[in-house]
Design an enzyme around this catalytic site. Sequence first.
Site, PDB file in Angstrom:
ATOM      1  N   CYS A   1       1.616  -4.561  -3.792  1.00  0.00           N
ATOM      2  CA  CYS A   1       1.539  -3.433  -2.865  1.00  0.00           C
ATOM      3  C   CYS A   1       1.930  -2.190  -3.651  1.00  0.00           C
ATOM      4  CB  CYS A   1       2.472  -3.634  -1.681  1.00  0.00           C
ATOM      5  SG  CYS A   1       2.450  -2.238  -0.511  1.00  0.00           S
TER       6      CYS A   1
ATOM      7  N   GLU B   1      -5.275  -1.718  -0.589  1.00  0.00           N
ATOM      8  CA  GLU B   1      -5.489  -2.625  -1.710  1.00  0.00           C
ATOM      9  C   GLU B   1      -6.903  -2.391  -2.225  1.00  0.00           C
ATOM     10  OE1 GLU B   1      -4.583  -4.192  -4.478  1.00  0.00           O
ATOM     11  OE2 GLU B   1      -3.014  -5.018  -3.182  1.00  0.00           O
TER      12      GLU B   1
END
Length: 224
Positions: free
Chosen positions: A2, A107
Amino acid sequence: MCGRYALYTDYAMILERFHIEESAVGEGEYSPSYNIAPSQKVLAIVNDGTKNRLGYLKWGLVPPWAKDQKIGYKMINARAETAAEKPSFRHAFKKKRCLIIADAFYEWQRTDEGKIPMLAKLKSGKPFAFAGLWETWQSPEGETVNTCTILTTQANRVMGTIHDRMPVMLSEEGEKLWLDPEQDPQVLEELLKPFDSEEMETFEVSDAVNSPKHNGPELIRKVG
């Protein structure tokens, strides 16, 4: 992993949703951010054993023994599978757990045409919390810096089409357990699982999110 996320929920809603009883962040000090990046200050919750406290932590954990806080650039994430044992994280795992508040995260999906930025969020549109760890570091000059990292785990079904890892997202019940300073380690380990795919959605967003210089609501809009 992340490495970028967004938080844009109203300040009053944050206080209510996460049962905040004490805040070091005034309403005027909070502002939405659609492209939060490592090394920036992030809104987080810790519990001192009696109440939930809201404040800012610098994203990129710096262990107390570190000689240089630049090590934090390499510690924006901690693998859930090994955090309890790794020297950089094991003290925080035992004593300094936190929640890092988000509305969505980004992402990048690898394709033949290059990397495509994807946004992941709850279908409900509600904010949620990543499982985090935090530490306090003092510089040689005496400066105190409070830093944090986001735990990651294996991707669930919906995220698995984009990347093999995802941040640990906690349920509301899981948040309480994670913040409990006296919680049993085995219970904590059980929380570090992929989030329920059925509650999540993902979609492509503008490649403007590739640069932290861009930060506006257009970044969370669906494209393609």
